[in-house]
Design an enzyme around this catalytic site. Structure first.
Site, PDB file in Angstrom:
ATOM      1  N   PHE A 118       0.809  -1.219   0.000  1.00  0.00           N
ATOM      2  CA  PHE A 118       0.000   0.000   0.000  1.00  0.00           C
ATOM      3  C   PHE A 118       0.843   1.270   0.000  1.00  0.00           C
ATOM      4  O   PHE A 118       0.361   2.340  -0.375  1.00  0.00           O
ATOM      5  CB  PHE A 118      -0.959  -0.003   1.191  1.00  0.00           C
ATOM      6  CG  PHE A 118      -0.353   0.462   2.493  1.00  0.00           C
ATOM      7  CD1 PHE A 118      -0.486   1.778   2.922  1.00  0.00           C
ATOM      8  CD2 PHE A 118       0.360  -0.416   3.292  1.00  0.00           C
ATOM      9  CE1 PHE A 118       0.063   2.210   4.112  1.00  0.00           C
ATOM     10  CE2 PHE A 118       0.906   0.001   4.492  1.00  0.00           C
ATOM     11  CZ  PHE A 118       0.759   1.317   4.907  1.00  0.00           C
ATOM     12  N   LYS A 119       2.111   1.157   0.394  1.00  0.00           N
ATOM     13  CA  LYS A 119       2.971   2.349   0.426  1.00  0.00           C
ATOM     14  C   LYS A 119       3.096   2.985  -0.961  1.00  0.00           C
ATOM     15  O   LYS A 119       3.344   4.190  -1.076  1.00  0.00           O
ATOM     16  CB  LYS A 119       4.355   1.981   0.950  1.00  0.00           C
ATOM     17  CG  LYS A 119       4.360   1.276   2.305  1.00  0.00           C
ATOM     18  CD  LYS A 119       3.940   2.182   3.433  1.00  0.00           C
ATOM     19  CE  LYS A 119       3.871   1.450   4.771  1.00  0.00           C
ATOM     20  NZ  LYS A 119       5.145   1.178   5.389  1.00  0.00           N
ATOM     21  N   ASP A 120       2.904   2.193  -2.020  1.00  0.00           N
ATOM     22  CA  ASP A 120       2.987   2.743  -3.382  1.00  0.00           C
ATOM     23  C   ASP A 120       1.922   3.801  -3.640  1.00  0.00           C
ATOM     24  O   ASP A 120       2.108   4.677  -4.490  1.00  0.00           O
ATOM     25  CB  ASP A 120       2.818   1.630  -4.423  1.00  0.00           C
ATOM     26  CG  ASP A 120       3.984   0.662  -4.446  1.00  0.00           C
ATOM     27  OD1 ASP A 120       5.120   1.086  -4.196  1.00  0.00           O
ATOM     28  OD2 ASP A 120       3.747  -0.536  -4.716  1.00  0.00           O
ATOM     29  N   MET A 139       3.702   6.853  -2.271  1.00  0.00           N
ATOM     30  CA  MET A 139       5.097   7.053  -2.643  1.00  0.00           C
ATOM     31  C   MET A 139       5.272   7.383  -4.117  1.00  0.00           C
ATOM     32  O   MET A 139       6.156   8.171  -4.488  1.00  0.00           O
ATOM     33  CB  MET A 139       5.911   5.822  -2.281  1.00  0.00           C
ATOM     34  CG  MET A 139       7.379   6.116  -2.053  1.00  0.00           C
ATOM     35  SD  MET A 139       7.673   7.085  -0.552  1.00  0.00           S
ATOM     36  CE  MET A 139       7.495   5.831   0.706  1.00  0.00           C
ATOM     37  N   THR A 141       8.000   0.350   3.167  1.00  0.00           N
ATOM     38  CA  THR A 141       8.304   1.736   2.804  1.00  0.00           C
ATOM     39  C   THR A 141       9.571   1.819   1.980  1.00  0.00           C
ATOM     40  O   THR A 141       9.657   2.582   1.017  1.00  0.00           O
ATOM     41  CB  THR A 141       8.446   2.606   4.073  1.00  0.00           C
ATOM     42  OG1 THR A 141       7.190   2.724   4.709  1.00  0.00           O
ATOM     43  CG2 THR A 141       8.937   4.003   3.724  1.00  0.00           C
TER      44      THR A 141
END
Length: 476
Positions: free
Chosen positions: A119-121, A124, A152
Site C-alpha cells: 500500500f505504500k505505493d 510514494m 516503505t
C-alpha cells in the site's frame, strides 16, 4: 493552506516548503492549520469521480501553493492503470484501489496493486513525482534518508530510482524483513539507491532518521529529506483512498462505514482520521496491531508506553514490528486541542524513554469522539485468519491484512460496512502463506525469481554518526 508543527515552536509554512523534509525544526510533525471541511454538495460531487479526479479534489485543498494545472498533471501521471497493474483476476486496474467484497458489508480495499505490491505505493509514487517537480523548479538536489520495517523502503526506492537530483539512503533492520522484501530493496542496482542494513530493530532505524533530521546544520548542508510517513505529503496522499473506499462501499452519503487498518507507525490510520475530520462519514477507525501492541494498549487504557528494542518482537507481520508510532503524535495533537506546549511536554517524556497517561486530566475520555477502536492479533490468529479467508472466500491475504481482518471481524457492527485496508499482496510473505495454507502464493509477473538477483547493501551498527559519515562519503 499553511502547516504548523505539533510541538508549536516552528513557523507556519506552505505545502511545497515542507514537502521535502520530515520533522519540523522543533522536532514535531506538520499538520494543516485547519482541516478543510467538505459540504454535503461537495461530497455528492465527489461520489461520481474516478481516482485521479478524487485525488485532485482532495489534494488541491492541501497543496494550495502548487498551480492547479501542475498538480493535476502530476496526479494524472501518477495514478494510472499502467502503474497500478497488479490487480486480482476480474478487477479493473482503472479503479486503482478496487473494492473486493468478501460478503455483504465486509470488504477488502485493495491498495497493493502498485510496483512493489504494498500500500505504500499509493502515496510514494505521488511523492516521487512531487519531489521531481519541486526540485526541478528550485534547481536543487536532495538526499532522502528513510527507515523501513519492510514496505516503505522498496516503495520509496522504486518511486525515486532514476529521479534526477535524488539520492535515497534507506535504513532497515538487518535480517528482520521477509526474504521477498529484502530482495525487492537490495536487488536494485541504481546508482542513486543506497541500502543500509542496521543491526537492530525498526525503531532503531527510525531513531537515527530523527536524530539526523534534528541536526539542523547537517540537514541543511547535505539537503536531507524524508519519505517516511512523518512526511506530510505521504499522509495527505493516503487520505484519498478513504474517500474512494467510502464511495465504493455505499450508495449515498447518509451512510456510515468503518475502516480496519493494520497499524504500526500510525500513518495509514492517521490519514483516515484526517478524512473523518474533513467530514467523510466514518463511524469507526479500527486500529489493528500485532504482538507489538503499544497502540492497542493506549486505546484500551489511555497509557502510551513505547518499548525499547529488546521488547519489540519480531513477528510474521514484520512491517508492523514497531513500538514507537511516530504519526501517533499527529492524533494526540488533535486530541489535546492542538496545544503544542502540551504535546511537546508529552513527547519530551517519550523521547527520553518514558510513557504518558492521559487519564488524569480527562483527555482520554475524549477519544471516543474521534471514532477510534482497537484490537490485537497474534501469529496463531493471523495464520487462522489466512486459512479461514482462503477456505471461506477463496481469497488469499497477507499476514498484515490478516491482522486487520481478524480485528475487523471482532468489532464489525450490523448494517455498517467494514472495509479492511489491504496492505500487501501475499507474495511478499511466502513463508507465512506456506505455513498457513501449505501452498505458495502466485507472484506477479516479473517477480518470480527476485531473490536470485544480486544484492547490494551495507551493514552498519545503529549509530547516527556512522550513517551521517556514510552519506557524506557517498555524496562528496
Amino acid at each position: 493552506m499553511k502547516y504548523i508543527s505539533t510541538r508549536g515552536q516552528s513557523p507556519a509554512q506552505q505545502f511545497s516548503e515542507i514537502l521535502l523534509g520530515g520533522l519540523a525544526p522543533d522536532g514535531g510533525l506538520y499538520l494543516p492549520e485547519t482541516y478543510p471541511q467538505l459540504t454535503a454538495d461537495e461530497l455528492l460531487q465527489m461520489r461520481g469521480m474516478n481516482y485521479r479526479e478524487l485525488a485532485f479534489a482532495v489534494l488541491s485543498r492541501f497543496a494550495t501553493d502548487i498551480p492547479a494545472a501542475d498538480l493535476k498533471a502530476i496526479i494524472d501521471k501518477t495514478y494510472t492503470a499502467a502503474v497500478y497493474c497488479n490487480v486480482r483476476d476480474g478487477e479493473n486496474p482503472e479503479d486503482i484501489t478496487p473494492l473486493h467484497t468478501l460478503e455483504p458489508d465486509l470488504h477488502l480495499l485493495c491498495l497493493s496493486n502498485g510496483p512493489t505490491i504494498a500500500f505504500k505505493d499509493m502515496a510514494m509514487q505521488l511523492l516521487g513525482n512531487l519531489f521531481e517537480y519541486v526540485l526541478a523548479k528550485a534547481g536543487q538536489g536532495i538526499n532522502i534518508l528513510g527507515a523501513t520495517s519492510g514496505d516503505t523502503g522498496s516503495s520509496a526506492e522504486y518511486a525515486m530510482r532514476g529521479k534526477h537530483g535524488v539520492n535515497v539512503f534507506m535504513l532497515s533492520p538487518h535480517g528482520k524483513m521477509s526474504r521477498f522484501q529484502t530482495a525487492q530493496m537490495f536487488s536494485l542496482q541504481d546508482p542513486n539507491i543506497f541500502n543500509i542494513a542496521v543491526n537492530g530493530v525498526f525503531d532503531d532505524c527510525q531513531d537515527i532518521v530523527k536524530a539526523v533530521s534534528n541536526d539542523h546544520a547537517f540537514k541543511a548542508q547535505h539537503k536531507i529529506g524524508a519519505v517516511n510517513s512523518i512526511n506530510w505529503a505521504r499522509v495527505a496522499a493516503q487520505i484519498v483512498y478513504y474517500f474512494k473506499g467510502y464511495f465504493a462501499a455505499t450508495s449515498d452519503n447518509s451512510q456510515q462505514v468503518s475502516f480496519a487498518v493494520p497499524s504500526g507507525n500510525f500513518g495509514n490510520v492517521c490519514a483516515g482520521h484526517i478524512a473523518r475530520m474533513m467530514g467523510l462519514p466514518i463511524k469507526h477507525l479500527v486500529v489493528a496491531t500485532n504482538e507489538n501492541d503499544v497502540l492497542d494498549e493506549f486505546f484500551r487504557t489511555g497509557v502510551y508506553r513505547p518499548r525499547g528494542s529488546a521488547n519489540t518482537y519480531h513477528t510474521s507481520s514484520p512491517s508492523m514490528d514497531i513500538s514507537k508510532a511516530s504519526n501517533f503524535e499527529r492524533f494526540v495533537f488533535d486530541l489535546m486541542g492542538r496545544d503544542g506546549d502540551k504535546v511537546r511536554a508529552l513527547w519530551n517524556t517519550v523521547d527520553n524513554g518514558g510513557a504518558f497517561d492521559l487519564n488524569a486530566d480527562g483527555v482520554f475520555a475524549d477519544v471516543p469522539r474521534f471514532g477510534f477502536q482497537s484490537g490485537v492479533s497474534s501469529h496463531q490468529k493471523r495464520m487462522q485468519t489466512i486459512r479461514e479467508t482462503w477456505e471461506t472466500y477463496g481469497v488469499m491475504i497477507d499476514t498484515h491484512t490478516a491482522d486487520g481482518l481478524k480485528v475487523a471481524l471482532e468489532l464489525r457492527e450490523p448494517g455498517v460496512p467494514m472495509l479492511v485496508l489491504e496492505t500487501a499482496l501475499p507474495a511478499k510473505f511466502e513463508d507465512s502463506i506456506r505455513e498457513a495454507l501449505g501452498r505458495d502464493p502466485v507472484r506477479p509477473v516479473g517477480m518470480e525469481t527476485l531473490e536470485d538477483l544480486p544484492q547490494r547493501f551495507d551493514v552498519m551498527d545503529a549509530d547516527a554518526l556512522l550513517v551521517k559519515q556514510f552519506i557524506v562519503d557517498k555524496t562528496t
